[in-house]
Design a protein around this motif. Structure first.
Motif, mmCIF file in Angstrom:
data_model
loop_
_atom_site.group_PDB
_atom_site.id
_atom_site.type_symbol
_atom_site.label_atom_id
_atom_site.label_comp_id
_atom_site.label_asym_id
_atom_site.label_seq_id
_atom_site.Cartn_x
_atom_site.Cartn_y
_atom_site.Cartn_z
ATOM 1 N N LYS A 1 -35.247 1.405 -3.967
ATOM 2 C CA LYS A 1 -36.009 2.523 -3.404
ATOM 3 C C LYS A 1 -36.880 2.043 -2.248
ATOM 4 O O LYS A 1 -37.056 2.762 -1.257
ATOM 5 C CB LYS A 1 -36.876 3.158 -4.494
ATOM 6 C CG LYS A 1 -36.098 3.799 -5.619
ATOM 7 C CD LYS A 1 -37.024 4.309 -6.708
ATOM 8 C CE LYS A 1 -36.233 4.890 -7.878
ATOM 9 N NZ LYS A 1 -37.122 5.333 -8.985
ATOM 10 N N ARG B 1 -34.731 1.783 0.834
ATOM 11 C CA ARG B 1 -34.466 3.132 1.369
ATOM 12 C C ARG B 1 -35.677 3.684 2.101
ATOM 13 O O ARG B 1 -35.561 4.204 3.226
ATOM 14 C CB ARG B 1 -34.073 4.073 0.237
ATOM 15 C CG ARG B 1 -33.808 5.513 0.682
ATOM 16 C CD ARG B 1 -33.883 6.470 -0.483
ATOM 17 N NE ARG B 1 -35.208 6.435 -1.111
ATOM 18 C CZ ARG B 1 -35.484 6.974 -2.299
ATOM 19 N NH1 ARG B 1 -34.537 7.566 -3.000
ATOM 20 N NH2 ARG B 1 -36.705 6.920 -2.779
ATOM 21 N N ASP B 2 -36.844 3.574 1.488
ATOM 22 C CA ASP B 2 -38.048 4.136 2.099
ATOM 23 C C ASP B 2 -38.390 3.444 3.411
ATOM 24 O O ASP B 2 -38.775 4.099 4.396
ATOM 25 C CB ASP B 2 -39.230 4.039 1.128
ATOM 26 C CG ASP B 2 -39.046 4.915 -0.107
ATOM 27 O OD1 ASP B 2 -38.166 5.806 -0.061
ATOM 28 O OD2 ASP B 2 -39.767 4.695 -1.097
ATOM 29 N N GLU C 1 -35.804 4.581 6.080
ATOM 30 C CA GLU C 1 -36.016 5.952 6.565
ATOM 31 C C GLU C 1 -37.290 6.075 7.385
ATOM 32 O O GLU C 1 -37.348 6.849 8.342
ATOM 33 C CB GLU C 1 -36.027 6.912 5.377
ATOM 34 C CG GLU C 1 -34.675 7.004 4.685
ATOM 35 C CD GLU C 1 -34.630 7.991 3.530
ATOM 36 O OE1 GLU C 1 -33.531 8.232 3.011
ATOM 37 O OE2 GLU C 1 -35.703 8.518 3.159
ATOM 38 N N LYS D 1 -32.026 9.707 7.319
ATOM 39 C CA LYS D 1 -31.750 9.536 5.909
ATOM 40 C C LYS D 1 -30.733 8.425 5.677
ATOM 41 O O LYS D 1 -29.757 8.301 6.422
ATOM 42 C CB LYS D 1 -31.227 10.840 5.306
ATOM 43 C CG LYS D 1 -32.254 11.956 5.224
ATOM 44 C CD LYS D 1 -33.295 11.668 4.153
ATOM 45 C CE LYS D 1 -34.265 12.821 3.992
ATOM 46 N NZ LYS D 1 -35.287 12.538 2.959
ATOM 47 N N LEU D 2 -30.966 7.650 4.636
ATOM 48 C CA LEU D 2 -29.999 6.625 4.235
ATOM 49 C C LEU D 2 -28.987 7.257 3.281
ATOM 50 O O LEU D 2 -29.366 7.888 2.294
ATOM 51 C CB LEU D 2 -30.703 5.470 3.538
ATOM 52 C CG LEU D 2 -29.803 4.330 3.046
ATOM 53 C CD1 LEU D 2 -29.218 3.560 4.227
ATOM 54 C CD2 LEU D 2 -30.568 3.382 2.126
ATOM 55 N N CYS E 1 -25.840 6.561 0.719
ATOM 56 C CA CYS E 1 -25.200 5.485 -0.058
ATOM 57 C C CYS E 1 -23.950 6.018 -0.743
ATOM 58 O O CYS E 1 -23.935 7.158 -1.217
ATOM 59 C CB CYS E 1 -26.163 4.939 -1.108
ATOM 60 S SG CYS E 1 -27.564 4.059 -0.397
#
Length: 306
Positions: free
Chosen positions: A108, A111-112, A115, A121-122, A124
């Motif tokens: 997470k 990802r954060d 972004e 946006k990532l 997956c």
């Protein structure tokens, strides 16, 4: 002397690969153990990891490994750390729990940070084409990933079945001729079907013709998910250098990421084998024709398959 040494080394490599396939068939959770030995950090941090936003769910021997490679080149896409995770189709893996599955995806925090830095946006993805033919997969996916996007690559079922057969031969899990394997399919998978054992060895290995009846499998998926979240692409469009980028642009639009020119278009996991007997090909064409017509009507797409 050198040639003999090379042949001996090649045979040893084939034997080791065959032994690995056989062992992993019986012990699918072996994959995660092996992964954890190489990178225990993934297993330890699995609760802190994310789930995929899209899944390539079908079909086997259609170019999904290549698609996985192409998508992984996009700056906003990260594919699972292992091609073909087999979480939703293999019960042994599924019963490991959702954190088992998460271990194959980014954290997470990653990802954060991504972004925040890119203002995008990532996305997956998990590319496991065997999800397609297991009727348990759609509901399992819906339970954990209700908003997931789904992609299927469809290949001429005649070519798919022949590629499937030769893959089984190469991995030494098939010792019948192609003609015999087709004729004996029903008997070989009958017990697994009666027991609804869709991840049984025989069903997974020898459901040659059954896997090529795409419409029956897709109906289950469309019953579980809205059609606007399912993208169907043709294998031949991925194999053709003139249409590959256009096809990928369609996938990028579907995933809501920017258009991206991939650099490495090399194909992955390509099998080499002799051409099919023309008489047998005609018989298979006759067998699949009504199913293909039903598929075209169901999807409202034209498939130029013989």
């Amino acid at each position: 002397m050198l040639i003999n040494q090379l042949e001996t080394q090649t045979k040893m490599l084939d034997d080791n690969r065959t032994a690995f396939h056989r062992f992993s068939d019986k012990h699918p959770s072996f994959y995660i153990w092996l992964k954890s030995q190489k990178n225990p950090f993934r297993s330890m941090t699995s609760p802190l990891r994310i789930l995929p936003t899209f899944i390539i769910f079908g079909v086997s021997r259609s170019g999904t490994r290549s698609l996985n490679k192409y998508l992984n080149q996009h700056t906003s896409i990260r594919m699972a750390s292992r091609p073909e995770v087999h979480f939703f189709n293999k019960s042994d893996n599924f019963h490991q729990g959702i954190n088992w599955y998460k271990s194959f995806f980014p954290t997470k925090v990653y990802r954060d940070l991504f972004e925040s830095r890119t203002k995008s946006k990532l996305q997956c993805g998990d590319a496991t084409p065997d999800y397609m033919y297991n009727p348990n997969s759609p509901e399992r996916i819906k339970k954990y990933l209700p908003d997931v996007k789904l992609i299927a690559v469809l290949r001429n079922p005649i070519d798919r079945v022949y590629s499937h057969y030769h893959y089984m031969v190469r991995t030494r899990r098939e010792d019948l001729s192609f003609d015999e394997a087709i004729k004996n399919e029903k008997n070989r998978i009958e017990d697994d079907l009666l027991m609804h054992n869709y991840d049984g060895d025989n069903y997974r290995r020898y459901s040659y013709l059954r896997r090529g009846i795409y419409v029956n499998q897709l109906e289950t998926w469309y019953n579980a998910f809205p059609k606007q979240r399912i993208l169907i692409i043709k294998s031949e469009d991925l194999a053709n250098d003139d249409s590959i980028q256009k096809t990928l642009d369609e996938v990028f639009e579907f995933l809501n990421v920017s258009t991206f020119k991939i650099k490495n278009k090399g194909k992955v996991n390509i099998g080499k084998y002799p051409p099919m007997n023309s008489k047998l090909r005609k018989e298979l064409s006759d067998y699949f024709r009504p199913h293909n017509l039903k598929l075209s009507s169901f999807l409202k797409m034209k498939f130029e398959w013989d």
